[in-house]
Motif scaffolding. Structure first.
Motif, PDB file in Angstrom:
ATOM      1  N   VAL A  82      16.519  90.838 129.095  1.00 55.88           N
ATOM      2  CA  VAL A  82      15.798  90.828 127.826  1.00 55.88           C
ATOM      3  C   VAL A  82      16.798  90.524 126.728  1.00 55.88           C
ATOM      4  CG1 VAL A  82      14.354  92.132 126.226  1.00 55.88           C
ATOM      5  CG2 VAL A  82      14.118  92.498 128.690  1.00 55.88           C
ATOM      6  N   ASP A  83      16.557  89.439 125.991  1.00 56.13           N
ATOM      7  CA  ASP A  83      17.496  88.993 124.951  1.00 56.13           C
ATOM      8  C   ASP A  83      18.900  88.778 125.514  1.00 56.13           C
ATOM      9  OD1 ASP A  83      15.467  89.092 123.067  1.00 56.13           O
ATOM     10  OD2 ASP A  83      15.924  91.164 122.506  1.00 56.13           O
TER      11      ASP A  83
ATOM     12  N   GLU B 190      24.165  96.604 132.832  1.00 61.43           N
ATOM     13  CA  GLU B 190      24.761  97.585 131.916  1.00 61.43           C
ATOM     14  C   GLU B 190      24.907  98.935 132.613  1.00 61.43           C
ATOM     15  OE1 GLU B 190      25.946  96.665 128.932  1.00 61.43           O
ATOM     16  OE2 GLU B 190      25.318  94.664 129.560  1.00 61.43           O
ATOM     17  N   SER B 191      23.905  99.329 133.396  1.00 64.70           N
ATOM     18  CA  SER B 191      23.996 100.593 134.138  1.00 64.70           C
ATOM     19  C   SER B 191      25.093 100.537 135.189  1.00 64.70           C
ATOM     20  CB  SER B 191      22.646 100.902 134.799  1.00 64.70           C
ATOM     21  OG  SER B 191      21.624 101.021 133.834  1.00 64.70           O
ATOM     22  N   ALA B 192      25.244  99.380 135.848  1.00 62.62           N
ATOM     23  CA  ALA B 192      26.322  99.240 136.836  1.00 62.62           C
ATOM     24  C   ALA B 192      27.684  99.349 136.164  1.00 62.62           C
ATOM     25  CB  ALA B 192      26.181  97.908 137.565  1.00 62.62           C
TER      26      ALA B 192
END
Length: 390
Positions: free
Chosen positions: A242-243, A250-252
């Motif tokens: 998204v965008d 990001e979680s990784a």
């Protein structure tokens, strides 16, 4: 970069028309007006071309933060010239944002200081600068923009979630969970030059006699667990964006940062590797402005790569055997590759897999794998601390 303003362009056109008409029809009044208009444009260009002597100093406080933590930039601009720098308009670049800097009529020897917040809502490297100063002539006919100062990066690291447990490795210490020998005690690793404070019993006298200077043995303690964090940065492993931001990636990155910090806290060796390394000269790590100095800086600059092949990374891990505990962090698109990662069990006795953003449970992949399905970095940390075996 200089350019005529709308007023300057109109006056230049008027000067050409007046001069042409005046000479064509022999009207000295038109020639006089045209000459005056042309002189005004020439004066404006001469005034705007003059370069003010400005000294720009910037400082980030701090220059490395976790995502969401506050960071500020302090910018000081000093007029080092002898003349007043009138009619200056300046703005500083902070990522994709322009920050206005008041420099109107900055007196010689004086300075002005501006402090503003750096956006840290997203992980990444935020380049700040250079300062862009626009000089205009008093008539507003010409605007000349020049950059001043360099660019200072601010590293926005992934969030770190505390981990209370770390892998204990394949080897076990008889006196505790891990050995605590400062220089290693079991396996010879390399030779290095002697430095003040080294124990003389570690000097390798035969090599020292051959090279003409004292050489010291370096050993490694094979009972210490060695952790390898394999970050799956393939674009195919993180399809939901998204965008331009894939939340699973990001979680990784947050999970990788959490494992790194936990290993540093326990003084354990840890290595961070991306699945798809960027080609030389194509990534932030190759930019002298955004080049960092450690694994957390590399995580801040990490981005998805188009390479969708896992084979070269697993081949390198199998050949080099960088540790005994492998932590593979991937997204929903990497669930089908767990069998390939599970084949590394022969080289890495302990393999932990973190899958982020998957709608359903990940397949078992291979026996002996510890698979953690997590929605984000915080859920991964909670599941990680609940693992009873490595």
């Amino acid at each position: 970069m200089s350019a005529l303003t709308a007023r300057g362009f109109g006056l230049l056109v008027a000067a050409v028309v007046l001069l042409g008409a005046g000479f064509r029809f022999a009207y000295p009044e038109l020639v006089l007006l045209g000459t005056a208009a042309g002189t005004a444009v020439g004066y404006a260009v001469t005034t705007a071309v003059w370069r003010p002597r400005l000294v720009v100093v910037r400082s980030a406080d701090p220059d490395r933060v976790a995502r969401g933590e506050p960071a500020a930039m302090t910018l000081t601009v000093r007029n080092a010239g002898r003349l007043r720098s009138a009619s200056l308009v300046a703005e500083d670049r902070c990522g994709d944002r322009a920050v206005p800097v008041p420099l109107l009529r900055l007196r010689p020897g004086r300075d002005t200081t501006v402090r503003y917040d750096v956006p840290t809502s997203r992980r990444g490297v935020v380049p700040v600068g250079p300062l862009r100063v626009t000089r205009r002539d008093p008539l507003g006919l010409v605007a000349l923009a020049r950059p001043y100062g360099g660019t200072v990066p601010v590293w926005v690291h992934p969030r770190v979630h505390p981990l209370s447990a770390v892998p204990t490795g394949a080897g076990r210490s008889l006196d505790g969970r891990v050995d605590r020998v400062p220089h290693g005690s079991i396996t010879f690793d390399s030779l290095r030059e002697y430095v003040v404070g080294d124990e003389l019993r570690r000097v390798h006298w035969r090599t020292s006699a051959r090279v003409g200077e004292l050489m010291v043995r370096e050993n490694v303690d094979t009972s210490l667990p060695r952790i390898v964090v394999l970050l799956d940065n393939r674009a195919g492993a993180h399809p939901g964006r998204v965008d331009g931001v894939a939340e699973s990636f990001e979680s990784a990155c947050e999970a990788a940062a959490s494992v790194l910090v936990a290993a540093y806290r326990e003084d354990l060796p840890v290595v961070l590797l991306p699945v798809a390394p960027e080609p030389p000269g194509a990534g932030p790590a190759d930019d002298p402005v955004t080049r960092g100095g450690g694994p957390l800086d590399l995580l801040a600059a990490a981005r998805l790569a188009d390479d969708d092949v896992l084979g070269p990374a697993t081949t390198r891990l199998r050949r080099e055997r960088l540790g005994d505990t492998l932590v593979f962090l991937t997204g929903p698109g990497g669930r089908e590759d767990l069998g390939t990662v599970g084949a590394l069990r022969a080289a890495y006795p302990s393999v932990v897999v973190g899958v982020f953003g998957a709608r359903g449970p990940a397949p078992s992949g291979a026996p002996g794998l510890v698979v953690i399905d997590a929605a984000d970095g915080a859920a991964f940390a909670a599941e990680w601390d609940g693992v009873r075996r490595w």
